[in-house]
Design an enzyme around this catalytic site. Sequence first.
Site, PDB file in Angstrom:
ATOM      1  N   LYS A 112      45.633  41.279  64.980  1.00  0.00           N
ATOM      2  CA  LYS A 112      45.379  40.064  65.755  1.00  0.00           C
ATOM      3  C   LYS A 112      46.493  39.029  65.611  1.00  0.00           C
ATOM      4  O   LYS A 112      46.855  38.347  66.576  1.00  0.00           O
ATOM      5  CB  LYS A 112      44.022  39.464  65.411  1.00  0.00           C
ATOM      6  CG  LYS A 112      43.794  39.073  63.960  1.00  0.00           C
ATOM      7  CD  LYS A 112      42.360  38.592  63.746  1.00  0.00           C
ATOM      8  CE  LYS A 112      42.085  38.227  62.299  1.00  0.00           C
ATOM      9  NZ  LYS A 112      42.140  39.406  61.402  1.00  0.00           N
ATOM     10  N   ASN A 135      43.736  30.979  63.462  1.00  0.00           N
ATOM     11  CA  ASN A 135      43.745  31.644  62.160  1.00  0.00           C
ATOM     12  C   ASN A 135      45.142  32.105  61.747  1.00  0.00           C
ATOM     13  O   ASN A 135      45.387  32.423  60.600  1.00  0.00           O
ATOM     14  CB  ASN A 135      42.792  32.852  62.207  1.00  0.00           C
ATOM     15  CG  ASN A 135      42.505  33.435  60.853  1.00  0.00           C
ATOM     16  OD1 ASN A 135      42.011  32.752  59.962  1.00  0.00           O
ATOM     17  ND2 ASN A 135      42.821  34.707  60.681  1.00  0.00           N
ATOM     18  N   HIS A 180      35.761  42.539  54.959  1.00  0.00           N
ATOM     19  CA  HIS A 180      34.944  41.362  54.599  1.00  0.00           C
ATOM     20  C   HIS A 180      33.489  41.726  54.316  1.00  0.00           C
ATOM     21  O   HIS A 180      32.580  40.925  54.576  1.00  0.00           O
ATOM     22  CB  HIS A 180      35.005  40.313  55.712  1.00  0.00           C
ATOM     23  CG  HIS A 180      36.394  39.854  56.039  1.00  0.00           C
ATOM     24  ND1 HIS A 180      37.233  39.299  55.093  1.00  0.00           N
ATOM     25  CD2 HIS A 180      37.100  39.875  57.195  1.00  0.00           C
ATOM     26  CE1 HIS A 180      38.396  38.997  55.668  1.00  0.00           C
ATOM     27  NE2 HIS A 180      38.339  39.336  56.927  1.00  0.00           N
TER      28      HIS A 180
END
Length: 434
Positions: A112, A135, A180
């Site tokens: 990303k 981010n 995560h």
Amino acid sequence: MKLILGMGLTGLSVARFFSSNNIDYRIADSRLSPPMLGKCKKENLLSDYHLGDWQESLLDSITEIIISPGIAETEAIVGWARLQKIPVISDIELFGRHAKAPIIGITGSNGKSTVTQLLGEMAIGSSKNAVICGNIGKPVMESLSDEAELYVVELSSYQLDYTNNLNLLTGVVTNITPDHLDRYPNYDVYIASKLNLYRYCQYSVINLDESLVQGIKGDSYYAIEEVTQSCDFNAKKIDGIYKIYQGKDILMTSDDLMVLGRHNVENVLAALTLGQQVGLSVQEMIQVAKSFTGLPHRLEWVINLNGVDYYNDSKSTSAISTITAIEALSDRYKSIVLIAGGIAKKEDYSKLFQLISEKIDAVILIGESGTLFSQQINGCPVSIVESMKQAVISSKAIAKEGAILLSPGCASFDMFVDFNERGEVFKRHVFEGN
């Protein structure tokens, strides 16, 4: 009154925005010494603040909470807010209310950041006043500009978790792999978090190679393996080289790119497809793609010393990331020495260990996972060292040709502040004595 939860970069950016727009707010952090405390004090942003354990009284007179993405939904204060029906939103949602230019949203487990940077550079190369943010590094609330013609925003799953409304012109989920899982109760919840991005897209871009998004109706598609007539852009591997097409017309090959690996071909396809959605010139996008050198710490070529190429892939914090790096380099090098290790994530590393036995000449392990990994890696010499300096010295002693690859496959917090520091320390030791 608004409540800002978290006094890191996100909280600081929101406090600055509220202060400059005369919006009443309170800011709180459960840590006694949060990272941006000094800056908040210096900029007089602490007229109403709280440090230390959350107190339910923090919610008194609060009409909305802007929460930093690092704060989990299991935190008590989030539960209290839900019970009191106080909206909890991300800085991304706040940003979307105030952004006057179209927004492109990019998320995914891997790629990303690269897609965000590449697409942003493509837009700038097409003479658009494009802002790259999110981010990827620059908080969105610091990126608002009346001059912006386009926002290219990287979105994490944590940011999406706290986003309820967002108007995206277009967006993509690059891929989804287990990550995560310390934050999410299970993999399905993490998948749903990523796929939430498509709820906000006017036009959805779909990677047909990612099976987890194939059920979603898209407006544009790209693929390498799963090429169909619906693909706007695609690539095929022919004689070891990827040829990149728009429909049936060849645009370039992987040999034209400065970045290595199948995953970077996929990143280029994602950027091209998103760019086409916002009207960027394909020819100008191709020129940018050919000159794009990638991002620091993401399979970053460092230097060639005595016939050995050094690569810094410190951003690799998962097994799939290191698998991707090894596969990319093994297309070019017959000999690879791998430096890996750190804090292992709750994922299956067996495929990585199998690939290491097939493709890697030697492994140098660092960090708390060193012993565990050494017991599971077979087929090549393995050694455990105490520091990055020792890892570099050991790898230099072993490698006489080919490449030395830092691709940890683990988090960095046992030895470093973050992956950026880990990569910089690696590079510093590579250059020592040369």
